[in-house]
Structure formats: structure tokens, C-alpha cells
Scaffold this active site. Structure first.
Site, PDB file in Angstrom:
ATOM      1  N   ASP A  40       0.854  -1.191   0.000  1.00 34.46           N
ATOM      2  CA  ASP A  40       0.000   0.000   0.000  1.00 34.46           C
ATOM      3  C   ASP A  40       0.892   1.243   0.000  1.00 34.46           C
ATOM      4  O   ASP A  40       1.921   1.268   0.676  1.00 34.46           O
ATOM      5  CB  ASP A  40      -0.897  -0.016   1.264  1.00 34.46           C
ATOM      6  CG  ASP A  40      -2.111   0.882   1.129  1.00 34.46           C
ATOM      7  OD1 ASP A  40      -1.926   2.103   0.948  1.00 34.46           O
ATOM      8  OD2 ASP A  40      -3.235   0.368   1.196  1.00 34.46           O
ATOM      9  N   SER A  84      -6.773   1.082  -4.839  1.00 29.05           N
ATOM     10  CA  SER A  84      -7.399   2.098  -5.687  1.00 29.05           C
ATOM     11  C   SER A  84      -8.137   3.077  -4.795  1.00 29.05           C
ATOM     12  O   SER A  84      -8.826   2.639  -3.865  1.00 29.05           O
ATOM     13  CB  SER A  84      -8.427   1.486  -6.661  1.00 29.05           C
ATOM     14  OG  SER A  84      -9.166   2.522  -7.297  1.00 29.05           O
ATOM     15  N   THR A 101      -3.393   3.588 -11.226  1.00 33.03           N
ATOM     16  CA  THR A 101      -3.525   2.454 -10.298  1.00 33.03           C
ATOM     17  C   THR A 101      -4.405   1.370 -10.921  1.00 33.03           C
ATOM     18  O   THR A 101      -4.115   0.168 -10.811  1.00 33.03           O
ATOM     19  CB  THR A 101      -4.109   2.934  -8.954  1.00 33.03           C
ATOM     20  OG1 THR A 101      -3.244   3.937  -8.429  1.00 33.03           O
ATOM     21  CG2 THR A 101      -4.217   1.800  -7.952  1.00 33.03           C
ATOM     22  N   TYR A 154     -12.516   6.769 -12.353  1.00 31.39           N
ATOM     23  CA  TYR A 154     -12.678   5.561 -11.534  1.00 31.39           C
ATOM     24  C   TYR A 154     -13.378   4.469 -12.347  1.00 31.39           C
ATOM     25  O   TYR A 154     -12.876   3.348 -12.462  1.00 31.39           O
ATOM     26  CB  TYR A 154     -13.494   5.914 -10.296  1.00 31.39           C
ATOM     27  CG  TYR A 154     -13.710   4.781  -9.320  1.00 31.39           C
ATOM     28  CD1 TYR A 154     -12.642   4.184  -8.648  1.00 31.39           C
ATOM     29  CD2 TYR A 154     -14.999   4.313  -9.038  1.00 31.39           C
ATOM     30  CE1 TYR A 154     -12.854   3.158  -7.732  1.00 31.39           C
ATOM     31  CE2 TYR A 154     -15.210   3.304  -8.119  1.00 31.39           C
ATOM     32  CZ  TYR A 154     -14.138   2.719  -7.472  1.00 31.39           C
ATOM     33  OH  TYR A 154     -14.351   1.711  -6.559  1.00 31.39           O
TER      34      TYR A 154
HETATM   35  P1  NAD Z   1      -9.726   2.865   0.500  1.00 28.53           P
HETATM   36  O1  NAD Z   1      -9.403   4.160  -0.130  1.00 28.53           O
HETATM   37  O2  NAD Z   1     -10.038   2.848   1.957  1.00 28.53           O
HETATM   38  O3  NAD Z   1      -8.580   1.804   0.246  1.00 28.53           O
HETATM   39  C1  NAD Z   1      -7.805   1.802  -0.918  1.00 28.53           C
HETATM   40  C2  NAD Z   1      -6.362   1.511  -0.531  1.00 28.53           C
HETATM   41  O4  NAD Z   1      -5.551   1.457  -1.716  1.00 28.53           O
HETATM   42  C3  NAD Z   1      -5.763   2.604   0.360  1.00 28.53           C
HETATM   43  O5  NAD Z   1      -5.122   2.025   1.475  1.00 28.53           O
HETATM   44  C4  NAD Z   1      -4.742   3.314  -0.548  1.00 28.53           C
HETATM   45  O6  NAD Z   1      -3.673   3.881   0.164  1.00 28.53           O
HETATM   46  C5  NAD Z   1      -4.354   2.176  -1.473  1.00 28.53           C
HETATM   47  N1  NAD Z   1      -3.825   2.630  -2.767  1.00 28.53           N
HETATM   48  C6  NAD Z   1      -4.382   3.496  -3.638  1.00 28.53           C
HETATM   49  N2  NAD Z   1      -3.603   3.651  -4.724  1.00 28.53           N
HETATM   50  C7  NAD Z   1      -2.529   2.863  -4.534  1.00 28.53           C
HETATM   51  C8  NAD Z   1      -1.361   2.586  -5.290  1.00 28.53           C
HETATM   52  N3  NAD Z   1      -1.135   3.154  -6.487  1.00 28.53           N
HETATM   53  N4  NAD Z   1      -0.451   1.729  -4.779  1.00 28.53           N
HETATM   54  C9  NAD Z   1      -0.629   1.138  -3.576  1.00 28.53           C
HETATM   55  N5  NAD Z   1      -1.720   1.371  -2.801  1.00 28.53           N
HETATM   56  C10 NAD Z   1      -2.661   2.214  -3.292  1.00 28.53           C
HETATM   57  O7  NAD Z   1     -10.957   2.262  -0.347  1.00 28.53           O
HETATM   58  P2  NAD Z   1     -11.865   0.988  -0.040  1.00 28.53           P
HETATM   59  O8  NAD Z   1     -13.253   1.455   0.127  1.00 28.53           O
HETATM   60  O9  NAD Z   1     -11.265   0.143   0.970  1.00 28.53           O
HETATM   61  O10 NAD Z   1     -11.805   0.241  -1.455  1.00 28.53           O
HETATM   62  C11 NAD Z   1     -10.880  -0.813  -1.670  1.00 28.53           C
HETATM   63  C12 NAD Z   1     -11.102  -1.435  -3.022  1.00 28.53           C
HETATM   64  O11 NAD Z   1     -12.441  -1.948  -3.113  1.00 28.53           O
HETATM   65  C13 NAD Z   1     -10.922  -0.469  -4.178  1.00 28.53           C
HETATM   66  O12 NAD Z   1     -10.293  -1.133  -5.254  1.00 28.53           O
HETATM   67  C14 NAD Z   1     -12.327  -0.106  -4.539  1.00 28.53           C
HETATM   68  O13 NAD Z   1     -12.443   0.246  -5.879  1.00 28.53           O
HETATM   69  C15 NAD Z   1     -13.080  -1.395  -4.229  1.00 28.53           C
HETATM   70  N6  NAD Z   1     -14.487  -1.124  -3.942  1.00 28.53           N
HETATM   71  C16 NAD Z   1     -14.856  -0.595  -2.737  1.00 28.53           C
HETATM   72  C17 NAD Z   1     -16.191  -0.324  -2.509  1.00 28.53           C
HETATM   73  C18 NAD Z   1     -16.685   0.250  -1.204  1.00 28.53           C
HETATM   74  O14 NAD Z   1     -17.870   0.507  -1.071  1.00 28.53           O
HETATM   75  N7  NAD Z   1     -15.838   0.441  -0.213  1.00 28.53           N
HETATM   76  C19 NAD Z   1     -17.151  -0.571  -3.502  1.00 28.53           C
HETATM   77  C20 NAD Z   1     -16.710  -1.068  -4.717  1.00 28.53           C
HETATM   78  C21 NAD Z   1     -15.379  -1.368  -4.927  1.00 28.53           C
END
Ligand code: NAD
Length: 323
Positions: A40, A84, A101, A154
Site C-alpha cells: 500500500d 485504488s 492504479t 474511476y
Molecule cells: P480505500 O481508499 O479505503 O482503500 C484503498 C487503498 O488502496 C488505500 O489504502 C490506498 O492507500 C491504497 N492505494 C491506492 N492507490 C494505490 C497505489 N497506487 N499503490 C498502492 N496502494 C494504493 O478504499 P476501499 O473502500 O477500501 O476500497 C478498496 C477497493 O475496493 C478499491 O479497489 C475499490 O475500488 C473497491 N471497492 C470498494 C467499494 C466500497 O464501497 N468500499 C465498492 C466497490 C469497490
């Protein structure tokens, strides 16, 4: 975890493991006996999310961007690619980073999985359906996305990630799966990340007005994070190529959600209507027939129960709600 589709992993790499969903995945994998390496860059994640992970046997943290080739100290048998930005506030602030990303990062995570002979799972999203013309959305629906709208950084990054994952499996035989995660909420969300649940809970606990966008009739289907994690791990264990929807099909309007948060927090806050963002989807609801049939998975936590747990966690954070 679903008994039918639990599987023992030796070493899982979780990209984005310092984020909201990723950190819960790391916990669940460690609990199941796997060693876990979290990769991360902390661009939207928080070190505090790993406070219960650091020091646990088998857990390692690598601070690095997945946009560079991913190096870990031993080959994984599972790669969960969750890095992401995910909240609109984050990806609008980090548009190019989000696209890199989703593209370079997905390529590098796939390369790691392929070189290690690991199973790979892509975190895709309900956002690939855009502002959907079909309701509820099943996996055969192709979506309605504005390719140059503000949310496209996105949505299109995730659509590209799905296409790349599919091409990698077809061309090189990598064992891949795609989960389309719908709106998930729970502890470890940031109070200011702009998503509806943490925003409403933070506002209600502070006694501030709850800001509902538009007329509040737009719907979302909210899945508690423990259910989402169980679905993701079932998809990893099953070997399903997908894509498969993981979400809670119980739909709620944003106005109903705001009223429920006020009720459950016992807040005296009022509701204030504010402008609705461009291209904000009017409806969002997963058809989870595929997950039910193939993974024997469905969510079990009601909105009331999930919100109670989330509110309790936010109360415990006090002033540490996070930016
Ligand atoms: P979040 O922002 O809390 O977590 C994303 C993590 O990815 C963070 O820790 C960030 O530092 C890390 N990150 C971002 N770009 C990076 C890079 N280039 N290299 C290394 N680390 C990187 O978001 P989340 O809600 O936990 O979402 C996590 C995943 O689940 C994402 O891929 C998101 O698209 C997917 N998702 C989440 C939801 C939701 O409702 N939470 C819904 C659909 C999809």
C-alpha cells in the site's frame, strides 16, 4: 466464512491492505491462518487501519505503489488487488493516480500473480454499471458510463482493469477472478471520505445537519463490510472467473438512510438538502443470483445492525475520525 468455499492460503498479497476493505481482508486472511503481505502507498489508506495487524505473526507491510513492479519476499498463492482510491472525493482529487492504479497497478498485480502461479482477484465495482438503465444490475449488463464525465477516472479504470484481467487469463492462462463490489460500509471508513454512511454518522454524532444530495430519492444498496469480505473470500476460494456481484440487494434511499442514522444515533441533527454531484447514479442494486448459486453467499447483516456497529466504532474514535 462459507464452509463450502473456504480454502487455505499459504501467503496472500493484499494490495490496498491499509484501506477500509483491504484491512478487513487482511484480518480475515490472518484469522484463517494465511501469511499476509499488505502492499500500500498510503495515498488514501491509514496506518491506524493496520494497528491490529502489525505484530501479528505472518503479517508484513510493504509501503509501495502498485504502479511500480511489485516485490514481495516470497511468492504468494493469492493476490487480492484492492489498491485504488474508492470514494468520489478521493478519486476526483487523484484522477490520474486513480487511472494509473487501475491500469499499471492492475498490470503489475497480474504479473506478480502470474509469475507466482497464484490466484488473482480484481476488486471491481458496481460503478462499472455507471448510471444504470437496467435495475437491478446483473453481471450480463454492460453499463451506462460517461467516458469523459468526472467519475470516469474511476469507472473506466475499473472497466479497463476488468478487460486486462480477462485478457491476461485468456492469453496467459492466469487463474483470475473479478468481484464487482457494491457500496460497502463499516468500521475504519474515514469520517471525511465523502461517502454517505461515514458522512451521515460523523454529522449526526457532531449534531450537525446531515447533507442529503438532490431530493434524497436516489438509492444505494449498502453491504456491511463483514458480509463483503466473506463474499470476496468465497469468490477467491471458489475459483470462479466472474465477474460476480458482491453486494446487499436491500435498497435504501439516501433520505431514508439519513433518517435511520439520526434515529440510531439519537441525534438532534436536521437534514439539509444540497446539490447532487454530476453523473451521480439514480439507482444502484445488485442482482446477486450468481453469487447465491455459485458461491452459496448472501449478506446476513441488516442495515440497522451494520449501522449500529459502525456508529459504535465512530463513537470510539472520538476526535480521531480522520480527514
Ligand atoms: P480505500 O481508499 O479505503 O482503500 C484503498 C487503498 O488502496 C488505500 O489504502 C490506498 O492507500 C491504497 N492505494 C491506492 N492507490 C494505490 C497505489 N497506487 N499503490 C498502492 N496502494 C494504493 O478504499 P476501499 O473502500 O477500501 O476500497 C478498496 C477497493 O475496493 C478499491 O479497489 C475499490 O475500488 C473497491 N471497492 C470498494 C467499494 C466500497 O464501497 N468500499 C465498492 C466497490 C469497490
Amino acid at each position: 466464512m462459507n464452509a463450502a468455499f473456504s480454502r487455505t492460503w499459504e501467503h496472500a498479497v493484499v494490495t490496498g491492505g491499509a484501506g477500509f476493505v483491504g484491512s478487513h481482508l487482511c484480518t480475515a486472511l490472518l484469522d484463517a491462518g494465511a501469511a499476509v503481505t499488505c502492499v500500500d502507498d498510503l495515498s488514501t489508506g491509514r496506518p491506524e487501519n493496520m494497528s491490529g495487524l502489525r505484530g501479528r505473526p505472518g503479517f508484513a507491510f510493504v509501503r509501495a505503489s502498485v504502479c511500480e513492479p511489485i516485490t514481495v519476499d516470497r511468492p504468494p498463492d493469492l493476490v487480492l488487488h484492492f489498491a485504488s482510491p474508492a470514494s468520489p472525493a478521493d478519486y476526483l482529487r487523484l484522477p490520474v493516480h486513480t487511472m494509473e492504479t487501475g491500469s499499471l497497478g492492475t498490470r503489475n498485480a497480474l504479473a506478480l500473480a502470474h509469475a507466482s502461479g497464484a490466484r488473482f482477484l480484481l476488486a471491481s465495482t458496481s460503478e462499472v454499471y455507471g448510471d444504470p438503465q437496467q435495475h437491478p444490475q446483473n453481471e450480463r449488463y454492460w453499463g451506462n458510463v460517461n467516458p469523459v464525465g468526472p467519475r470516469s477516472v474511476y469507472d473506466e479504470a475499473k472497466r479497463f482493469g476488468e478487460a486486462l484481467t480477462t485478457a491476461q487469463a485468456d492469453a496467459h492462462g492466469t487463474d483470475t477472478g473479478i468481484v464487482r463490489v457494491f457500496n460497502t460500509y463499516g468500521p475504519r471508513m474515514r469520517g471525511y471520505d465523502g461517502r454517505a454512511v461515514p458522512t451521515f454518522v460523523r454529522q449526526a454524532l457532531a449534531g450537525e445537519p446531515l447533507t442529503v444530495t438532490g431530493d434524497g430519492r436516489q438509492t444505494r444498496s449498502l453491504c456491511y463490510v463483514d458480509d463483503t469480505v466473506r463474499g470476496i473470500l468465497a469468490a477467491a476460494a471458489h475459483g470462479l472467473r466472474g465477474p460476480v456481484n458482491i453486494g446487499n440487494p436491500t435498497e435504501i434511499t439516501m433520505l431514508e438512510l439519513a433518517r435511520l442514522v439520526i434515529e440510531l444515533t439519537g441525534s438532534t441533527s436536521e437534514i439539509r438538502f444540497v446539490e447532487r454531484p454530476t453523473d451521480d447514479p439514480a439507482v444502484r442494486c445488485p442482482d446477486i443470483t450468481l453469487a447465491r448459486d455459485k458461491l452459496e453467499w448472501e449478506p446476513g447483516v441488516t442495515a440497522e445492525e451494520g449501522l449500529r456497529r459502525t456508529i459504535a466504532w465512530f463513537r470510539d474514535q472520538g476526535d480521531l475520525i480522520g480527514s
